[in-house]
Scaffold this motif. Structure first.
Motif, PDB file in Angstrom:
ATOM      1  N   LYS A  86     -59.448 -21.248  28.612  1.00 38.74           N
ATOM      2  CA  LYS A  86     -60.270 -21.531  29.642  1.00 38.74           C
ATOM      3  C   LYS A  86     -61.292 -22.428  28.639  1.00 38.74           C
ATOM      4  CE  LYS A  86     -60.569 -17.123  30.317  1.00 38.74           C
ATOM      5  NZ  LYS A  86     -60.322 -17.060  29.584  1.00 38.74           N
ATOM      6  N   THR A  87     -61.845 -22.181  27.352  1.00 38.82           N
ATOM      7  CA  THR A  87     -62.740 -21.880  27.098  1.00 38.82           C
ATOM      8  C   THR A  87     -62.761 -23.975  26.039  1.00 38.82           C
ATOM      9  OG1 THR A  87     -63.489 -20.657  26.150  1.00 38.82           O
ATOM     10  CG2 THR A  87     -64.509 -22.307  24.754  1.00 38.82           C
ATOM     11  N   LYS A  88     -61.503 -24.116  25.795  1.00 37.01           N
ATOM     12  CA  LYS A  88     -60.989 -25.758  25.918  1.00 37.01           C
ATOM     13  C   LYS A  88     -61.458 -26.405  26.574  1.00 37.01           C
ATOM     14  CE  LYS A  88     -60.832 -24.073  21.263  1.00 37.01           C
ATOM     15  NZ  LYS A  88     -61.407 -22.892  22.004  1.00 37.01           N
TER      16      LYS A  88
ATOM     17  N   VAL B 294     -70.076 -17.739  24.707  1.00 39.66           N
ATOM     18  CA  VAL B 294     -70.642 -16.761  25.043  1.00 39.66           C
ATOM     19  C   VAL B 294     -70.146 -16.081  23.455  1.00 39.66           C
ATOM     20  CG1 VAL B 294     -70.266 -14.208  25.550  1.00 39.66           C
ATOM     21  CG2 VAL B 294     -70.286 -15.904  27.638  1.00 39.66           C
ATOM     22  N   LYS B 295     -69.452 -16.803  22.867  1.00 42.01           N
ATOM     23  CA  LYS B 295     -68.373 -15.984  21.484  1.00 42.01           C
ATOM     24  C   LYS B 295     -68.771 -17.250  20.703  1.00 42.01           C
ATOM     25  CE  LYS B 295     -64.339 -13.961  24.303  1.00 42.01           C
ATOM     26  NZ  LYS B 295     -63.023 -14.044  25.293  1.00 42.01           N
ATOM     27  N   GLY B 296     -69.583 -17.815  20.637  1.00 45.87           N
ATOM     28  CA  GLY B 296     -69.776 -18.466  19.328  1.00 45.87           C
ATOM     29  C   GLY B 296     -68.616 -19.948  19.391  1.00 45.87           C
ATOM     30  N   ASP B 297     -67.815 -20.330  19.969  1.00 44.78           N
ATOM     31  CA  ASP B 297     -66.979 -21.397  19.667  1.00 44.78           C
ATOM     32  C   ASP B 297     -67.649 -22.155  20.588  1.00 44.78           C
ATOM     33  OD1 ASP B 297     -65.943 -19.962  22.297  1.00 44.78           O
ATOM     34  OD2 ASP B 297     -64.043 -19.456  21.875  1.00 44.78           O
ATOM     35  N   LEU B 298     -68.561 -22.963  20.516  1.00 49.84           N
ATOM     36  CA  LEU B 298     -68.668 -23.391  21.546  1.00 49.84           C
ATOM     37  C   LEU B 298     -69.155 -24.712  20.449  1.00 49.84           C
ATOM     38  CD1 LEU B 298     -68.433 -23.045  26.061  1.00 49.84           C
ATOM     39  CD2 LEU B 298     -67.133 -24.570  24.935  1.00 49.84           C
TER      40      LEU B 298
END
Ligand code: ATP
Ligand code: MG
Length: 473
Positions: A16-18, A39-43
């Motif tokens: 989803k994030t990707k 939200v998780k810092g992975d963007l």
């Protein structure tokens, strides 16, 4: 067509994030700014060129993508300055009673009472900039001298005001004061393009407040409501002015009051003609209320699990939300690999395109986080740093109420007075302060305060959707 709203859904770890990263990259490249809640810092990797590892090269080859490592223009924000980003704050008055009731987890009666308190403060020219402003107004209303005022409001009981006061005190004790106050963030910052014409990606870094989901999800709603206030109607534009992405959207809807849900539904419905596309990201479409889901025509559905009976029920429900297709969607959805999805979007005539099983491209920017020091550097170098980095505390309700003469002991006045004395009279326009005090003494509490301060501030507060306040820009 991305000013028509959308939904990205799927089980954890399915991509989803990707997918958000891909949407953001391509919008930016087309000159469309994007707001993303990270939200998780992975963007945060969006700002850096990607690493050409085997996975990425493999994926690019599979889908015939001409992959070029590319970083995108990004601005990083952090709620209340917690974490790595330009501090993002809202004043209490602009946040409004409905959103505040959501973060305070008030019930319906308390929510309505909070609305009355805001209305009272608006009328009396008691500016609610930070939490202590609101707390001192409520403390005043529940004090002996404020009781008559409270009666005058009508429909607000001492008991309910007391509950609100206690929840505000508890809320502040959890360190929430830092999110409210000035300088207030101007959401127009999200609408920028970079010098090279690409859309700026505004990334709200949320890892530091991950434990406060009620707070950050409601803040996202405030941002959207604020954009809604300020943007003009443009009808059906050929491209979005902004695409706004709500990650972890289930948090927004969880335990939401009817007033809150109605406001979301309405905002989402109306903001499209202002050129803003909204994407919700959740694990299952069931997280999204039907009225909102019905407006999400662009759908990217990643794999779903079917381990438990509940999973299977959710799977069946998800399949029902898709247009008819020749696929066996139940089988397809449980068999999708990472970074694969079932996609249907709104075509140019506004009708949904046939459902298509899709393998997504590889992001060209860095997958995963950029480290803290690099983000901090970006923040220091940002043109917004000077405007927002430093919190300011100008005179507002707290100071005005604290400036009441002795012999009017109200709740917390004593402590507030001490603070004011130590702050010194010199840093405030004492003439103006004096006249306010005199009016209070002379005419019974606040009788004429409304008129004088109201005109002095020179603004009328109108509250609309969500009760958020409209400012003049
Ligand atoms: N389009 C893609 N191209 C290449 N790799 C991908 C792609 N999508 C996903 N992946 C791989 O799958 C991993 C998980 O993806 P991602 O973090 O987007 O999942 P998620 O659905 O957001 O998970 P969570 O629910 O835990 O947040 C990524 O770290 C990446 O390695
Ligand atoms: Mg994710």
């Amino acid at each position: 067509m991305l000013n028509r709203h959308g939904l990205v859904a799927g089980a954890t770890g399915t991509g989803k994030t990707k997918t958000l990263q891909l949407i953001a990259e391509q919008l930016s490249a087309q000159g469309v700014p994007v707001f993303l809640a990270d939200v998780k810092g992975d963007l945060s990797g969006l700002s850096e060129p990607g690493a050409a590892n085997d996975r990425v090269r493999g994926r690019a080859a599979e889908v015939g993508q001409n992959w070029t490592a590319t970083g995108f223009p990004a601005e990083f924000y952090a709620l209340g300055g917690l974490g790595h980003g330009i501090p993002l704050r809202a004043t209490v008055t602009s946040f409004g009673p409905v959103l505040l009731a959501k973060v305070l987890q008030l019930n319906r009666t308390q929510e309505q009472s909070l609305g009355l308190i805001f209305h009272y403060a608006d009328q009396k020219g008691l500016e609610l900039l930070d939490l202590k402003d609101l707390r001192s107004v409520v403390a005043f209303l529940t004090s002996d001298e404020g009781r008559a005022e409270l009666k005058g409001i009508g429909g607000l009981s001492t008991a309910t005001a007391g509950v609100i006061l206690r929840s505000l005190t508890a809320f502040e004790a959890q360190g929430m004061a830092t999110f409210f106050g000035e300088p207030e963030f101007d959401t127009a910052e999200f609408l920028r393009t970079a010098a090279d014409g690409r859309g700026v990606l505004s990334v709200l870094e949320l890892p530091a407040v991950q434990e406060k989901p009620q707070l950050f999800s409601t803040f996202l709603m405030w941002l959207l409501a604020d954009l809604f206030h300020d943007l003009p109607e443009i009808g059906d534009a050929d491209r979005p002015e902004l695409v706004f992405v709500f990650d972890e959207a289930h948090l927004l809807f969880k335990d939401a009051s009817k007033a809150f849900l109605d406001s979301i539904t309405q905002t989402v419905r109306l903001i499209r003609s202002k050129g803003v596309g909204v994407f919700f990201v959740t694990q299952t479409p069931e997280d999204v209320p039907g009225d909102v889901l019905a407006q999400l025509g662009n759908r990217v559905q990643h794999a779903l699990r079917a381990f438990t009976p509940d999973d299977r029920k959710a799977l069946k429900a998800t399949v029902k939300t898709f247009p008819d297709s020749s696929y066996d969607l139940e089988e397809l959805l449980t068999g999708l690999g990472t970074g694969e999805a079932v996609v249907t979007v709104l075509g140019e005539r506004g009708a949904p395109t046939p459902v298509a099983a899709t393998r997504l491209r590889a992001p060209e920017s860095l997958m995963g986080p950029v480290d803290g020091p690099a983000l901090d550097r970006a923040v220091r170098e940002s043109s917004l740093h000077a405007r927002y980095a430093q919190a300011v505390d100008r005179e507002s309700a707290f100071e005005k109420l604290a400036a009441r003469p002795p012999g009017h002991p109200a709740g917390e006045t004593k402590k507030a007075k001490e603070k004011q004395e130590t702050a010194g009279a010199g840093d405030r326009e004492s003439g103006e302060g004096r006249s306010v005090v005199e009016q209070v003494v002379g005419s019974g509490v606040f009788k004429s305060l409304a008129r004088s301060v109201g005109t002095q501030i020179g603004r009328e507060i109108t509250r609309s959707l969500f009760g958020t306040a409209r400012r003049r820009r």
